[in-house]
Design a protein around this motif. Structure first.
Motif, mmCIF file in Angstrom:
data_model
loop_
_atom_site.group_PDB
_atom_site.id
_atom_site.type_symbol
_atom_site.label_atom_id
_atom_site.label_comp_id
_atom_site.label_asym_id
_atom_site.label_seq_id
_atom_site.Cartn_x
_atom_site.Cartn_y
_atom_site.Cartn_z
ATOM 1 N N VAL A 1 0.810 -1.227 0.000
ATOM 2 C CA VAL A 1 0.000 0.000 0.000
ATOM 3 C C VAL A 1 0.842 1.275 0.000
ATOM 4 O O VAL A 1 0.380 2.338 -0.416
ATOM 5 N N LEU A 2 2.084 1.191 0.455
ATOM 6 C CA LEU A 2 2.916 2.385 0.546
ATOM 7 C C LEU A 2 4.106 2.390 -0.410
ATOM 8 O O LEU A 2 4.610 3.455 -0.763
ATOM 9 N N VAL A 3 4.549 1.225 -0.814
ATOM 10 C CA VAL A 3 5.835 1.141 -1.518
ATOM 11 C C VAL A 3 5.858 1.884 -2.850
ATOM 12 O O VAL A 3 6.936 2.229 -3.346
ATOM 13 N N GLN A 4 4.684 2.148 -3.437
ATOM 14 C CA GLN A 4 4.665 2.870 -4.713
ATOM 15 C C GLN A 4 4.764 4.379 -4.531
ATOM 16 O O GLN A 4 4.947 5.120 -5.492
ATOM 17 N N ILE A 5 4.676 4.868 -3.276
ATOM 18 C CA ILE A 5 4.728 6.308 -3.021
ATOM 19 C C ILE A 5 6.190 6.691 -2.813
ATOM 20 O O ILE A 5 6.651 6.939 -1.693
ATOM 21 N N LYS A 6 6.936 6.765 -3.871
ATOM 22 C CA LYS A 6 8.388 6.912 -3.811
ATOM 23 C C LYS A 6 8.842 8.258 -3.243
ATOM 24 O O LYS A 6 9.975 8.385 -2.774
ATOM 25 N N ASN A 7 7.975 9.283 -3.287
ATOM 26 C CA ASN A 7 8.362 10.602 -2.781
ATOM 27 C C ASN A 7 7.977 10.820 -1.320
ATOM 28 O O ASN A 7 8.222 11.898 -0.774
ATOM 29 N N LEU A 8 7.392 9.811 -0.691
ATOM 30 C CA LEU A 8 6.896 9.971 0.670
ATOM 31 C C LEU A 8 8.032 10.319 1.630
ATOM 32 O O LEU A 8 9.048 9.626 1.696
ATOM 33 N N GLU A 9 7.837 11.410 2.387
ATOM 34 C CA GLU A 9 8.828 11.856 3.365
ATOM 35 C C GLU A 9 8.290 11.829 4.789
ATOM 36 O O GLU A 9 9.042 11.564 5.727
#
Length: 621
Positions: free
Chosen positions: A352-360
């Motif tokens: 669910v999160l791994v595709q959000i590459k810009n997540l800080e």
């Protein structure tokens, strides 16, 4: 919400190379008349400043001088308001008007919309009044109006004619927050740039309220209303592709609105009733326009620097305070800051999160997460994720598979009872780790648990059940918090080689004078703050470090201050020995504080029990 963007065009003095070019003195004249005085002459710096001061009373002045005259290149515009009821024709009583088209009637207890306003009005401020109705004929006259602020009045939908705003062909900013509207206007001018309808009773938005507004590029505020999914049309933003900020917090939405503007940069949906995110809800946002993200980093010298990066699509998403039980799938790929706190999330799946590459920033505090509910690969590949909040959950241990590049990790207020050797073996970049208010004991913290944390600067182990200072603490710490435990001993070498430690908090433990090994404090050569309040000390610890500046010893059992007590701390600025100690005036050496040249605060209140010693107390202070 941002303040109302009034943007008058003031008359100004422009100065370059000490030569005065223009003086426009017009604020006191009827708006039909302008006097322009052009002077070509060299002026001294003193003369020019005097001229500026002499002309302030005539209107809005701006002075600019070059570097040779030591004047800033950009000086804020100084606006001098004319007195209420100025001589400008049509200016209502109790209001202020300027020839640049600003009419300010805010907070003057108006019960009716002012009549016969100057036709050249560009910016009209009527906030904080008791207006219940907008006469259509008055708006028809204000065909040049760009800003209309009616916040905090008593407007209802009956008080706004259906086509009231259609004549305002230049309206850019509309502020109707804090009124009594149950429905939004059916149509607004297509020149609109920003609109605020927050804190009303809205249940319905129409297709052309915000639709077909190509200039609507800033923000739409709709929070604190009564909007449901049925009250938002599917075509709500058709033809309004450039909206940057959409605030829908504190409504009754169960679904993310359909057909969101593709350029959306920030979406606030906090405090609704969202239970899941429909498939494809954010698909329209993948090709949004560029958004600039302001970012703070540390350089090699430890100082903060500011950088700007270009990102496309939705970068800020707030889904906090809803009814989500798991992190939704299909979140936008470009999110930088994701709010998911105050839900009922129990699990974090692998994908669910791994595709959000810009997540800080990932904020997951105040949920129902257990360590076993977090997949070991839930954070895999999130190389930019540096801040993770997992506090106020139900974690029984440190989750496995933490983001490798996390800097700030908040695990406080959980049920963690043990720190194993490899819990932080791959998180080399942590600088701030908070494990306070868990169920940790000294024996359950592995002495090599922190061995890889070479960059760790702040460690918080407060509010646990520690009986002794744990072994193997990182040597590079700057701040160590161990307050509100049951610490009765500090083992030999516990603070050895901690040369960078600046602040140590050991308040509310069970420390006695005999708890410290010889040389405990001399090892901390850069310590500036030492908090030992709320313990069982009978004496001030000896051999305190020379670097010490702030010493907290209140709520102990200290009964004597010797001449030599503070000999080792010449740089100390504040000493706190107040109430619940056992000091008396005759037990404080008369010269104990004499050589502390930097001492600014000496707090011994609540120690002396009789007025007979007041003079001695004052002498000691």
């Amino acid at each position: 919400r941002p303040s109302v963007p009034f943007a008058p065009h003031p008359p100004r003095i422009q100065c370059s190379s000490c030569t005065l070019h223009y003086i426009m003195l017009s604020a006191w004249l009827p708006h039909e008349t302008r006097v322009v005085l052009t002077v070509q002459m060299a002026l001294s710096r003193e003369s020019l400043l005097l001229l500026c001061f002499l002309t302030f009373s005539f209107g809005v002045i701006q002075c600019q001088m070059d570097e040779d005259n030591e004047f800033p290149k950009e000086v804020p515009v100084l606006q001098v308001k004319p007195a209420p009821g100025s001589v400008i024709p049509g200016c209502p009583a109790d209001c202020t008007c300027t020839v640049e088209g600003t009419v300010d009637c805010g907070g003057v207890d108006l019960k009716e919309f002012p009549r016969n306003l100057p036709e050249f009005t560009l910016h009209l401020s009527l906030q904080n009044n008791q207006i219940e109705r907008i006469p259509k004929e008055e708006l028809l006259r204000l065909h040049k109006l760009e800003t209309l602020n009616l916040q905090n009045n008593r407007l209802t939908i009956k008080g706004i004619p259906e086509d009231a705003f259609e004549s305002l062909e230049n309206l850019s900013y509309l502020y109707l927050a804090n009124n009594k509207l149950i429905m939004a206007p059916k149509s607004l001018p297509n020149t609109l740039i920003s609109a605020d309808f927050a804190a009303n009773f809205l249940t319905k938005i129409y297709p052309h309220t915000f639709g077909q507004k190509p200039n609507l590029g800033r923000a739409v505020y709709l929070h604190n209303n009564k909007l449901t999914d049925a009250g938002l049309p599917d075509s709500m933003f058709n033809g309004s592709a450039n909206v940057d900020v959409l605030v829908l917090s504190s409504n009754f939405l169960k679904c993310v609105p359909k057909n969101l503007p593709p350029a959306l940069g920030k979406l606030h949906l906090r405090n609704n009733r969202l239970e899941k995110i429909p498939h494809g809800a954010f698909d329209n946002l993948q090709q949004g326009r560029d958004n600039t993200l302001r970012n703070r980093n540390r350089n090699d010298k430890g100082k903060e620097s500011t950088t700007h990066r270009k990102l496309s699509g939705l970068i800020y998403l707030d889904l906090s305070s809803n009814n989500l039980t798991q992190i939704p799938k299909g979140l936008p790929r470009n999110i930088v800051l994701l709010h998911l706190e105050k839900n009922a999330i129990k699990t974090i799946a692998k994908d669910v999160l791994v595709q959000i590459k810009n997540l800080e920033y990932l904020l997951l505090h105040n949920n129902k997460l257990e360590a076993k509910g977090i997949h070991p690969q839930a954070f895999l590949g999130l190389k930019k994720l540096h801040t993770v909040y997992l506090y106020n959950n139900m974690l029984e241990r440190v989750p496995s598979g933490l983001p490798r590049r996390v800097n700030s990790l908040m695990l406080l207020h959980n049920q963690i009872s043990e720190i194993s050797r490899n819990d932080f073996a791959t998180t080399y970049f942590i600088t701030e780790l908070n494990l306070s208010y868990n169920k940790l004991t000294s024996l359950k913290i592995h002495r090599e648990a922190f061995r890889k944390l070479k960059l760790l600067e702040s460690l918080d182990l407060s509010g646990n059940s520690l009986h002794t200072v744990p072994k193997g603490l990182p040597k590079n710490l700057r701040i160590l918090r161990l307050k509100e435990n049951e610490i009765g001993t500090i083992p030999d070498g516990a603070f050895s080689k901690m040369n960078t430690l600046k602040a140590l908090f050991l308040s509310n433990n069970k420390l006695k004078t005999s708890s410290f090994y010889p040389g405990t404090w001399q090892e901390l050569i850069n310590l500036q703050v030492l908090d030992l309040s709320g313990n069982q000390l009978s004496y001030v610890p000896s051999d305190l470090p020379e670097s010490l500046e702030y010493l907290y010893l209140q709520r102990n059992k200290i009964h004597t201050i010797f001449l030599s007590t503070f000999e080792s701390t010449p740089n100390i600025k504040a000493i706190f020995l107040r109430r619940f100690n056992r000091l008396t005036a005759d037990r404080i050496h008369n010269s104990a504080f004499e050589n502390l040249k930097n001492l600014q605060v000496l707090d011994i209140e609540g120690n002396f029990k009789s007025t007979a010693t007041d003079s001695s107390k004052e002498k000691a202070s």
